[in-house]
Scaffold this active site. Structure first.
Site, PDB file in Angstrom:
ATOM      1  N   HIS A  99       2.793  15.148   0.872  1.00 18.23           N
ATOM      2  CA  HIS A  99       2.610  16.067   0.332  1.00 18.23           C
ATOM      3  C   HIS A  99       2.159  15.018  -0.466  1.00 18.23           C
ATOM      4  O   HIS A  99       1.911  14.192  -1.080  1.00 18.23           O
ATOM      5  CB  HIS A  99       4.058  17.122  -0.463  1.00 18.23           C
ATOM      6  CG  HIS A  99       5.568  15.111  -0.549  1.00 18.23           C
ATOM      7  ND1 HIS A  99       5.703  15.220   0.547  1.00 18.23           N
ATOM      8  CD2 HIS A  99       5.657  14.840  -1.763  1.00 18.23           C
ATOM      9  CE1 HIS A  99       6.060  14.039  -0.231  1.00 18.23           C
ATOM     10  NE2 HIS A  99       6.294  13.584  -1.382  1.00 18.23           N
ATOM     11  N   MET A 117       3.045  -7.224  -8.291  1.00 14.97           N
ATOM     12  CA  MET A 117       3.097  -6.884  -8.807  1.00 14.97           C
ATOM     13  C   MET A 117       4.252  -7.926 -10.416  1.00 14.97           C
ATOM     14  O   MET A 117       5.226  -7.961 -10.676  1.00 14.97           O
ATOM     15  CB  MET A 117       2.633  -6.013  -9.401  1.00 14.97           C
ATOM     16  CG  MET A 117       1.370  -5.643  -9.485  1.00 14.97           C
ATOM     17  SD  MET A 117      -0.158  -6.719  -9.924  1.00 14.97           S
ATOM     18  CE  MET A 117      -1.425  -5.582  -8.919  1.00 14.97           C
TER      19      MET A 117
END
Length: 372
Positions: free
Chosen positions: A186, A336
């Site tokens: 999805h 990150m």
């Protein structure tokens, strides 16, 4: 088509390193690269790929996901937390998110003259779109016809929501390490009354380039990448996939059209067929890279909609962005943090190395060949 050298950022008062006038293969040592879409820089440190890894290792779990799970709120015929019962759908299925980040009608925040405490109105809606009725399938394992049906539905939703909202963001988070809490295939579609930060940056920088050069930035970029062939991953008659010169994520890719298209709604039937081919091939080689269901966040960017639908948006080029976190294996991802959060983006693997690795992979899924 005119191709012009893209100059470094011209922000007044900013201090930037000089542009390196060397060919990319010579960039074997640390250097910075400019991202003309965002107007910022990224640090590239190729030598760091030699360092040993003693950090976090993700657990790879090949889940035995059933075709239909009566407890999965995205499956056909299942009752969702809202009390709504999903239809017995056979292709795509879209519904309004039961826990949306944006609502259609909420009060506006109070006005203020204080520049340090500003707020603004944020209206919108959030939809969930199931790609397929089976919970145990992913895009690379779907047929091109089934992926084309997904593209058709994306366009239908963009056309519908774009009549009212200035920005419609279609995006897919795939894999638990990307925050996806449901393995069912999805995506999400968030429409907002405001332009989010990333599209604002791309809008401003593409417009600036167009006014200076008279051509769309990303169309010039496609021409240059086709000439250089250093970062090409996939291509067909209508689409090009590259690891962008300014890529941040290890195996980040960008899907670009070979014809100037500003929005997904402008695609011809043939271009949609061709895009389905590219999506299937790209997600397949992603899975084949580390023989796993490859996690990523991806999304589509095109010209704004809503009130700007009839305005001049020739500077925009419709494109897709894939941001996968895996770096060295199915268990080691790029974080990150630290320098990236406090200074600027940094990568170890060069864009050219990543492109060569991806383009060398087979385009038949490992689950269909038994090569795992």
């Amino acid at each position: 088509m005119k191709t012009t050298h893209i100059a470094a950022d011209s922000t007044q008062g900013a201090i930037h390193p000089p542009t390196l006038h060397v060919t990319t293969p010579q960039l074997k040592h640390q250097h910075v690269r400019f991202n003309p879409l965002r107007g910022d820089w990224i640090l590239v440190s190729p030598h760091r790929m030699k360092r040993p890894w003693a950090g976090q290792v993700e657990e790879v779990i090949e889940e035995d996901i059933p075709v239909h799970d009566p407890k999965n709120p995205l499956c056909p015929r299942v009752t969702r937390p809202s009390g709504e019962v999903n239809p017995d759908y056979e292709a795509t299925f879209v519904f309004t998110n039961d826990f949306p980040a944006l609502l259609k009608d909420v009060p506006s925040p109070p006005e203020t003259d204080d520049p340090l405490f500003r707020a603004g109105q944020a209206l919108g809606t959030c939809r969930v779109m199931c790609f397929h009725p089976h919970a145990n399938i992913t895009l690379p394992l779907m047929s091109k016809e089934q992926i084309k049906a997904v593209i058709d539905r994306w366009i239908m939703e963009l056309d519908d929501l774009g009549k009212k909202y200035v920005w419609v963001q279609i995006f897919e988070n795939k894999g638990a390490i990307m925050g996806c809490s449901n393995p069912h295939p999805h995506c999400q579609i968030w429409a907002s009354s405001f332009m989010p930060n990333e599209p604002q940056l791309k809008d401003a920088n593409q417009k600036k380039y167009f006014l200076e050069h008279g051509t769309p930035m990303l169309m010039d970029y496609v021409v240059r990448e086709l000439e250089k062939k250093e970062r090409l991953v996939l291509l067909n008659d209508h689409w090009v996939v590259v690891v962008p010169y300014w890529a941040v994520w290890p195996y980040e890719t960008m899907v670009l059209p070979r014809r100037h298209v500003t929005r997904m709604t402008e695609l011809s039937s043939t271009e949609k067929d061709s895009l389905a081919d590219i999506i299937k091939r790209l997600t397949t080689i992603y899975d084949n890279l580390f023989n796993c269901s490859f996690p990523y966040s991806m999304g589509w960017h095109g010209a704004p909609t809503g009130p700007r639908l009839e305005s001049d948006e020739r500077h925009w080029v419709f494109h897709g962005c894939y941001y996968p976190p895996l770096l060295r294996s199915a268990t080691v991802k790029k974080f990150m943090v630290g320098y990236e959060m406090l200074a600027q983006a940094q990568r170890d693997l060069t864009a050219e190395q990543a492109a060569q690795r991806l383009k060398s992979l087979p385009e038949v899924h490992y689950k269909l060949t038994g090569s795992k």
